[in-house]
Design a protein around this motif. Structure first.
Motif, PDB file in Angstrom:
ATOM      1  N   ALA A 256     -31.172   7.649 -13.693  1.00  0.00           N
ATOM      2  CA  ALA A 256     -29.945   7.827 -15.137  1.00  0.00           C
ATOM      3  C   ALA A 256     -29.332   8.795 -14.041  1.00  0.00           C
ATOM      4  O   ALA A 256     -28.852   9.272 -13.469  1.00  0.00           O
ATOM      5  CB  ALA A 256     -30.680   9.254 -16.022  1.00  0.00           C
ATOM      6  N   VAL A 257     -27.526   7.927 -14.825  1.00  0.00           N
ATOM      7  CA  VAL A 257     -26.486   8.281 -13.907  1.00  0.00           C
ATOM      8  C   VAL A 257     -25.579   8.976 -15.038  1.00  0.00           C
ATOM      9  O   VAL A 257     -25.386   8.210 -16.324  1.00  0.00           O
ATOM     10  CB  VAL A 257     -25.249   7.581 -14.120  1.00  0.00           C
ATOM     11  CG1 VAL A 257     -24.029   7.920 -13.434  1.00  0.00           C
ATOM     12  CG2 VAL A 257     -26.117   6.580 -12.892  1.00  0.00           C
ATOM     13  N   THR A 258     -25.315  10.035 -15.098  1.00  0.00           N
ATOM     14  CA  THR A 258     -24.819  11.431 -16.811  1.00  0.00           C
ATOM     15  C   THR A 258     -23.336  11.360 -15.945  1.00  0.00           C
ATOM     16  O   THR A 258     -22.319  12.271 -14.822  1.00  0.00           O
ATOM     17  CB  THR A 258     -25.490  12.233 -17.168  1.00  0.00           C
ATOM     18  OG1 THR A 258     -26.718  12.015 -17.102  1.00  0.00           O
ATOM     19  CG2 THR A 258     -24.828  12.787 -18.760  1.00  0.00           C
ATOM     20  N   VAL A 259     -22.640  11.082 -17.140  1.00  0.00           N
ATOM     21  CA  VAL A 259     -20.685  11.042 -16.757  1.00  0.00           C
ATOM     22  C   VAL A 259     -20.869  11.974 -17.626  1.00  0.00           C
ATOM     23  O   VAL A 259     -19.943  12.389 -18.941  1.00  0.00           O
ATOM     24  CB  VAL A 259     -19.967   9.926 -16.734  1.00  0.00           C
ATOM     25  CG1 VAL A 259     -18.070  10.615 -15.999  1.00  0.00           C
ATOM     26  CG2 VAL A 259     -20.856   9.528 -16.056  1.00  0.00           C
ATOM     27  N   ARG A 260     -20.307  13.872 -17.097  1.00  0.00           N
ATOM     28  CA  ARG A 260     -18.868  14.515 -18.124  1.00  0.00           C
ATOM     29  C   ARG A 260     -18.129  15.034 -18.288  1.00  0.00           C
ATOM     30  O   ARG A 260     -17.843  15.342 -16.596  1.00  0.00           O
ATOM     31  CB  ARG A 260     -20.453  16.048 -17.928  1.00  0.00           C
ATOM     32  CG  ARG A 260     -20.126  17.077 -19.137  1.00  0.00           C
ATOM     33  CD  ARG A 260     -21.281  18.297 -18.195  1.00  0.00           C
ATOM     34  NE  ARG A 260     -22.999  17.244 -19.129  1.00  0.00           N
ATOM     35  CZ  ARG A 260     -22.990  18.024 -20.515  1.00  0.00           C
ATOM     36  NH1 ARG A 260     -22.090  18.466 -21.356  1.00  0.00           N
ATOM     37  NH2 ARG A 260     -24.524  17.315 -20.408  1.00  0.00           N
ATOM     38  N   ASP A 261     -17.424  15.367 -19.047  1.00  0.00           N
ATOM     39  CA  ASP A 261     -16.036  15.082 -19.275  1.00  0.00           C
ATOM     40  C   ASP A 261     -15.696  16.435 -19.809  1.00  0.00           C
ATOM     41  O   ASP A 261     -17.092  17.119 -20.554  1.00  0.00           O
ATOM     42  CB  ASP A 261     -15.007  14.623 -19.596  1.00  0.00           C
ATOM     43  CG  ASP A 261     -15.136  13.946 -20.970  1.00  0.00           C
ATOM     44  OD1 ASP A 261     -15.691  14.665 -21.945  1.00  0.00           O
ATOM     45  OD2 ASP A 261     -15.212  12.966 -21.636  1.00  0.00           O
ATOM     46  N   ARG A 262     -14.761  17.839 -20.358  1.00  0.00           N
ATOM     47  CA  ARG A 262     -14.326  19.056 -20.579  1.00  0.00           C
ATOM     48  C   ARG A 262     -13.110  18.147 -21.684  1.00  0.00           C
ATOM     49  O   ARG A 262     -13.047  19.204 -22.004  1.00  0.00           O
ATOM     50  CB  ARG A 262     -13.739  19.939 -19.936  1.00  0.00           C
ATOM     51  CG  ARG A 262     -14.310  20.064 -18.339  1.00  0.00           C
ATOM     52  CD  ARG A 262     -16.256  20.364 -18.592  1.00  0.00           C
ATOM     53  NE  ARG A 262     -17.160  21.124 -17.688  1.00  0.00           N
ATOM     54  CZ  ARG A 262     -17.385  20.120 -16.998  1.00  0.00           C
ATOM     55  NH1 ARG A 262     -17.894  18.859 -17.170  1.00  0.00           N
ATOM     56  NH2 ARG A 262     -18.196  20.605 -15.428  1.00  0.00           N
ATOM     57  N   GLY A 263     -13.182  16.910 -22.152  1.00  0.00           N
ATOM     58  CA  GLY A 263     -12.516  17.104 -22.658  1.00  0.00           C
ATOM     59  C   GLY A 263     -13.050  17.541 -24.362  1.00  0.00           C
ATOM     60  O   GLY A 263     -14.207  18.635 -24.650  1.00  0.00           O
ATOM     61  N   PRO A 264     -12.551  16.467 -25.424  1.00  0.00           N
ATOM     62  CA  PRO A 264     -12.369  17.360 -27.174  1.00  0.00           C
ATOM     63  C   PRO A 264     -13.210  16.966 -28.068  1.00  0.00           C
ATOM     64  O   PRO A 264     -14.024  17.670 -28.444  1.00  0.00           O
ATOM     65  CB  PRO A 264     -10.925  17.580 -27.940  1.00  0.00           C
ATOM     66  CG  PRO A 264     -10.471  16.300 -27.146  1.00  0.00           C
ATOM     67  CD  PRO A 264     -10.975  15.886 -25.845  1.00  0.00           C
ATOM     68  N   GLY A 265     -14.374  16.218 -27.233  1.00  0.00           N
ATOM     69  CA  GLY A 265     -15.018  15.563 -27.488  1.00  0.00           C
ATOM     70  C   GLY A 265     -14.979  14.402 -28.862  1.00  0.00           C
ATOM     71  O   GLY A 265     -13.823  14.029 -29.362  1.00  0.00           O
ATOM     72  N   ILE A 266     -15.940  13.955 -29.425  1.00  0.00           N
ATOM     73  CA  ILE A 266     -15.766  12.853 -30.223  1.00  0.00           C
ATOM     74  C   ILE A 266     -16.336  12.916 -31.140  1.00  0.00           C
ATOM     75  O   ILE A 266     -16.763  13.562 -32.131  1.00  0.00           O
ATOM     76  CB  ILE A 266     -17.311  11.874 -30.458  1.00  0.00           C
ATOM     77  CG1 ILE A 266     -16.351  11.409 -28.607  1.00  0.00           C
ATOM     78  CG2 ILE A 266     -16.793  10.203 -30.821  1.00  0.00           C
ATOM     79  CD1 ILE A 266     -17.869  10.238 -27.736  1.00  0.00           C
ATOM     80  N   HIS A 267     -15.138  12.407 -32.406  1.00  0.00           N
ATOM     81  CA  HIS A 267     -15.169  12.856 -34.136  1.00  0.00           C
ATOM     82  C   HIS A 267     -14.993  12.108 -34.162  1.00  0.00           C
ATOM     83  O   HIS A 267     -13.944  11.149 -34.054  1.00  0.00           O
ATOM     84  CB  HIS A 267     -13.782  14.158 -33.936  1.00  0.00           C
ATOM     85  CG  HIS A 267     -13.694  15.418 -33.344  1.00  0.00           C
ATOM     86  ND1 HIS A 267     -15.191  16.062 -33.513  1.00  0.00           N
ATOM     87  CD2 HIS A 267     -13.558  15.745 -32.001  1.00  0.00           C
ATOM     88  CE1 HIS A 267     -15.219  17.486 -32.680  1.00  0.00           C
ATOM     89  NE2 HIS A 267     -14.329  17.119 -31.788  1.00  0.00           N
ATOM     90  N   GLY A 268     -15.509  12.342 -35.754  1.00  0.00           N
ATOM     91  CA  GLY A 268     -15.098  10.588 -37.182  1.00  0.00           C
ATOM     92  C   GLY A 268     -15.480   9.516 -36.670  1.00  0.00           C
ATOM     93  O   GLY A 268     -15.393   8.327 -37.450  1.00  0.00           O
ATOM     94  N   ILE A 269     -16.178   9.905 -35.641  1.00  0.00           N
ATOM     95  CA  ILE A 269     -17.360   8.283 -35.726  1.00  0.00           C
ATOM     96  C   ILE A 269     -19.357   8.801 -35.178  1.00  0.00           C
ATOM     97  O   ILE A 269     -18.955   9.420 -34.501  1.00  0.00           O
ATOM     98  CB  ILE A 269     -16.125   7.650 -34.982  1.00  0.00           C
ATOM     99  CG1 ILE A 269     -17.478   5.812 -34.410  1.00  0.00           C
ATOM    100  CG2 ILE A 269     -16.528   8.453 -33.745  1.00  0.00           C
ATOM    101  CD1 ILE A 269     -16.146   4.777 -33.485  1.00  0.00           C
TER     102      ILE A 269
END
Length: 335
Positions: A256-269
């Motif tokens: 498993a390859v996991t890519v994690r960022d520090r962005g604002p996240g996914i909203h509205g979908i």
């Protein structure tokens, strides 16, 4: 007197309605056939337990039909199993015939996407070359220089989209062949090194946390392509002066390859829907929230590639603290 406006129905809507009526009619016929079988089976069973003379007596005798509870239960069990098998077979046949046109449409769609992409690549490449020539002829203090630079950037974006469309059509239509065992870590590291050059403009650091070896039967170029798409999505929404982590976890059967960022996240979908082509979420709000709004075709291509090789991709979590996307592929024994 005002005229009533008649709504215009497009051909796709009409085709869907016709297909719905066809499937509904076939299911109704299948259900009617099952009911008819039940009725006929009941009549046959009753007639087998009573003689014709007793059946047509002028004065019916209520004691003519004698059915034991054991026989009745046995007959009900046999009839029930037969009906279940019949319903399953009929449902399979109806569904298969109903879905067949959809498969034909998807094949036509892929062929169209591939043909259109091929036709667009050359004009876009010529456009980019001409813009590059124009950009070189302009001096640094020319007021048009910034506009030409933006036009080149837009042309490159179009070229990337067309390339992704073409690759998606080719991946979806290609047959899967046995591949050699490759080291996933090397392919992931190549993607990290490539995207690190782009991430530096936003002062984003990409960190790789991986074991020494992870063997898979997926082409190295496909692994790199998938990780580049995930990192491109992460870099696009990562805040300035933040970090993106790429971690690799190895189990007995999967990698498993996991890519994690520090962005604002996914909203509205729904996070599961971001792997659809050109998926879009709700637009950013007026308070300056830079939530993800467009996901292009890159994530859709990731899903097509990993599914093609027996893997999967999903959103692990998405909050205000960041988003993590994980792709999993079957593990192979080292060669």
């Amino acid at each position: 007197m005002t005229r009533r406006k008649i709504p215009v129905i497009d051909s796709d809507t009409l085709a869907i309605r016709r297909a719905s009526r066809l499937v509904g009619t076939r299911i109704a016929i299948a259900c009617a056939a099952v009911v008819a079988v039940v009725v006929v089976a009941v009549f046959v069973y009753i007639l087998s337990e009573i003689s014709p003379g007793e059946l047509f007596e002028p004065v019916p005798d209520t004691d003519n039909l004698q059915v034991s509870a054991v026989k009745l239960l046995r007959a009900a069990a046999v009839l029930g199993v037969a009906l279940i098998v019949l319903a399953g077979v009929l449902s399979w046949l109806v569904t298969r015939r109903a879905v067949q046109p959809l498969g034909d449409v998807l094949r036509i769609q892929r062929a169209f996407v591939a043909d259109a992409s091929h036709e667009l690549r050359t004009p876009l490449a010529v456009l980019d070359a001409r813009l590059q020539i124009l950009q070189r002829t302009l001096s640094a203090d020319d007021p048009s220089a910034s506009v030409v630079a933006e036009l080149r950037s837009d042309a490159k974006d179009l070229i990337h989209i067309v390339n992704d469309l073409l690759e998606s059509a080719e991946v979806g239509g290609a047959a899967v062949h046995d591949t050699v065992v490759v080291d996933l870590i090397a392919a992931v590291d190549a993607a990290v090194q490539s995207m690190a050059l782009i991430a530096v403009d936003k002062h984003v650091n990409i960190e790789l946390d991986a074991p020494q070896l992870a063997s898979v039967r997926v082409p190295a170029i496909s692994i790199t392509r998938c990780v580049v798409a995930l990192l491109d999505n992460a870099v696009r929404f990562a805040p300035y002066d933040s970090a993106i982590t790429v971690s690799v976890a190895v189990t007995k059967k999967t990698v498993a390859v996991t890519v994690r960022d520090r962005g604002p996240g996914i909203h509205g979908i729904d996070p599961a829907r971001i792997f659809g082509r050109f998926a879009h979420s709700a637009p950013p709000d007026a308070d300056g929230d830079e939530s993800r709004t467009g996901f292009g075709i890159g994530l859709s291509l990731v899903r097509e590639i990993v599914v093609r090789y027996g893997g999967s991709v999903h959103v692990v979590d998405s909050t205000a603290a960041g988003t993590a996307i994980c792709l999993t592929v079957p593990r192979a024994k080292p060669a």
